[in-house]
Design a protein around this motif. Structure first.
Motif, PDB file in Angstrom:
ATOM      1  N   GLY A 166     -16.098  -6.192   8.112  1.00 20.91           N
ATOM      2  CA  GLY A 166     -15.895  -7.447   8.842  1.00 20.91           C
ATOM      3  C   GLY A 166     -14.439  -7.883   8.820  1.00 20.91           C
ATOM      4  N   GLU A 167     -13.797  -7.756   7.656  1.00 19.80           N
ATOM      5  CA  GLU A 167     -12.384  -8.112   7.536  1.00 19.80           C
ATOM      6  C   GLU A 167     -11.524  -7.200   8.424  1.00 19.80           C
ATOM      7  OE1 GLU A 167     -11.409  -7.894   3.381  1.00 19.80           O
ATOM      8  OE2 GLU A 167     -12.823  -9.485   2.846  1.00 19.80           O
ATOM      9  N   ALA A 168     -11.835  -5.915   8.401  1.00 20.07           N
ATOM     10  CA  ALA A 168     -11.065  -4.945   9.191  1.00 20.07           C
ATOM     11  C   ALA A 168     -11.202  -5.236  10.687  1.00 20.07           C
ATOM     12  CB  ALA A 168     -11.521  -3.521   8.870  1.00 20.07           C
ATOM     13  N   LEU A 169     -12.410  -5.578  11.121  1.00 17.93           N
ATOM     14  CA  LEU A 169     -12.623  -5.897  12.537  1.00 17.93           C
ATOM     15  C   LEU A 169     -11.799  -7.116  12.961  1.00 17.93           C
ATOM     16  CD1 LEU A 169     -16.471  -5.388  13.073  1.00 17.93           C
ATOM     17  CD2 LEU A 169     -14.609  -3.871  13.748  1.00 17.93           C
ATOM     18  N   ARG A 170     -11.660  -8.074  12.061  1.00 16.97           N
ATOM     19  CA  ARG A 170     -10.857  -9.255  12.387  1.00 16.97           C
ATOM     20  C   ARG A 170      -9.367  -8.934  12.447  1.00 16.97           C
ATOM     21  NH1 ARG A 170     -15.039 -11.446   9.498  1.00 16.97           N
ATOM     22  NH2 ARG A 170     -14.067 -11.265   7.467  1.00 16.97           N
ATOM     23  N   GLU A 171      -8.947  -7.892  11.719  1.00 21.30           N
ATOM     24  CA  GLU A 171      -7.525  -7.534  11.657  1.00 21.30           C
ATOM     25  C   GLU A 171      -7.069  -6.586  12.762  1.00 21.30           C
ATOM     26  OE1 GLU A 171      -5.050  -8.572   9.476  1.00 21.30           O
ATOM     27  OE2 GLU A 171      -6.545 -10.048   8.856  1.00 21.30           O
TER      28      GLU A 171
ATOM     29  N   GLN B  67      -4.519   3.022  12.822  1.00 25.30           N
ATOM     30  CA  GLN B  67      -3.300   3.309  12.049  1.00 25.30           C
ATOM     31  C   GLN B  67      -2.340   2.125  11.995  1.00 25.30           C
ATOM     32  OE1 GLN B  67      -1.739   6.838  13.885  1.00 25.30           O
ATOM     33  NE2 GLN B  67      -2.957   8.210  12.608  1.00 25.30           N
ATOM     34  N   LYS B  68      -2.471   1.196  12.910  1.00 21.90           N
ATOM     35  CA  LYS B  68      -1.588   0.033  12.928  1.00 21.90           C
ATOM     36  C   LYS B  68      -1.957  -1.001  11.855  1.00 21.90           C
ATOM     37  CE  LYS B  68      -0.324   0.552  17.737  1.00 21.90           C
ATOM     38  NZ  LYS B  68      -0.398   0.041  19.092  1.00 21.90           N
ATOM     39  N   LEU B  69      -3.127  -0.837  11.241  1.00 20.34           N
ATOM     40  CA  LEU B  69      -3.531  -1.754  10.170  1.00 20.34           C
ATOM     41  C   LEU B  69      -2.676  -1.507   8.928  1.00 20.34           C
ATOM     42  CD1 LEU B  69      -7.410  -1.497  10.489  1.00 20.34           C
ATOM     43  CD2 LEU B  69      -5.990  -3.462  11.093  1.00 20.34           C
ATOM     44  N   ASP B  70      -2.314  -2.578   8.246  1.00 20.89           N
ATOM     45  CA  ASP B  70      -1.506  -2.460   7.025  1.00 20.89           C
ATOM     46  C   ASP B  70      -2.343  -2.082   5.810  1.00 20.89           C
ATOM     47  OD1 ASP B  70       0.858  -3.120   8.350  1.00 20.89           O
ATOM     48  OD2 ASP B  70       0.542  -5.279   8.038  1.00 20.89           O
ATOM     49  N   ASN B  71      -3.618  -2.407   5.831  1.00 18.79           N
ATOM     50  CA  ASN B  71      -4.495  -2.183   4.688  1.00 18.79           C
ATOM     51  C   ASN B  71      -5.114  -0.777   4.778  1.00 18.79           C
ATOM     52  OD1 ASN B  71      -6.947  -2.145   3.093  1.00 18.79           O
ATOM     53  ND2 ASN B  71      -6.716  -4.363   2.879  1.00 18.79           N
ATOM     54  N   TYR B  72      -4.821   0.061   3.783  1.00 17.21           N
ATOM     55  CA  TYR B  72      -5.325   1.441   3.795  1.00 17.21           C
ATOM     56  C   TYR B  72      -6.835   1.508   3.612  1.00 17.21           C
ATOM     57  CZ  TYR B  72      -0.451   2.897   3.611  1.00 17.21           C
ATOM     58  OH  TYR B  72       0.874   3.094   3.897  1.00 17.21           O
ATOM     59  N   ASP B  73      -7.415   0.564   2.885  1.00 15.66           N
ATOM     60  CA  ASP B  73      -8.879   0.539   2.760  1.00 15.66           C
ATOM     61  C   ASP B  73      -9.522   0.291   4.121  1.00 15.66           C
ATOM     62  OD1 ASP B  73      -9.015   1.077   0.039  1.00 15.66           O
ATOM     63  OD2 ASP B  73      -9.134  -1.034  -0.536  1.00 15.66           O
ATOM     64  N   TYR B  74      -8.948  -0.621   4.892  1.00 12.70           N
ATOM     65  CA  TYR B  74      -9.458  -0.876   6.235  1.00 12.70           C
ATOM     66  C   TYR B  74      -9.341   0.385   7.097  1.00 12.70           C
ATOM     67  CZ  TYR B  74      -9.060  -5.957   5.269  1.00 12.70           C
ATOM     68  OH  TYR B  74      -9.170  -7.212   4.752  1.00 12.70           O
TER      69      TYR B  74
END
Length: 134
Positions: free
Chosen positions: A124-129, A84-91
């Motif tokens: 992969g992008e989400a894991l990095r974020e 939930q702390k991610l800014d990107n909703y797709d992630y």
């Protein structure tokens, strides 16, 4: 612990819970298959002992199941908070679908209306974020 290992804890615990449930059902089936026969011959305490032993194993597994389920709830909540702390909703959607709901990559791609390669790229992008606190 890296991001993927952090997220995989939920999937691994869920697999453990399912294994314990299968074991319990297996032992219950064995106990239920025992039939009582009446005769004039003396009672055998050996069969009663085996039945008690099997019943005790079921009870032990049920305790283990409760503990594993409590761990699963804790870990899943921890994973959900990190996602939930991610800014990107797709992630967020992708990681929740994969690591909380346990969906397949194909189902996630279908739900998100993306190709499978795009889903893997986003993953992969989400894991990095994602930020984990271990």
């Amino acid at each position: 612990m890296n991001a993927k290992e952090f997220l995989m804890r939920g999937i691994n615990l869920e697999r453990r819970v399912e294994t314990i449930k299968e074991q319990i059902e297996h032992y219950k089936a064995l106990v239920n298959d025992c039939s009582v026969t009446y005769s004039d011959s003396p009672k055998s305490t050996a069969s009663n002992y085996k039945l008690e032993e099997c019943t005790q194993k079921i009870m032990d597994l049920q305790e283990e199941l409760c503990s594993a389920m409590a761990d699963l709830v804790d870990v899943t909540c921890e994973i959900g908070k990190a996602i939930q702390k991610l800014d990107n909703y797709d992630y967020q959607d992708l990681l929740v679908n994969r690591y909380v709901l346990g969906k397949t990559w194909e189902k996630i791609a279908e739900d998100m209306n993306y190709g499978i390669r795009n889903v893997h790229r986003l993953h992969g992008e989400a894991l990095r974020e994602i930020k984990i606190f271990s």
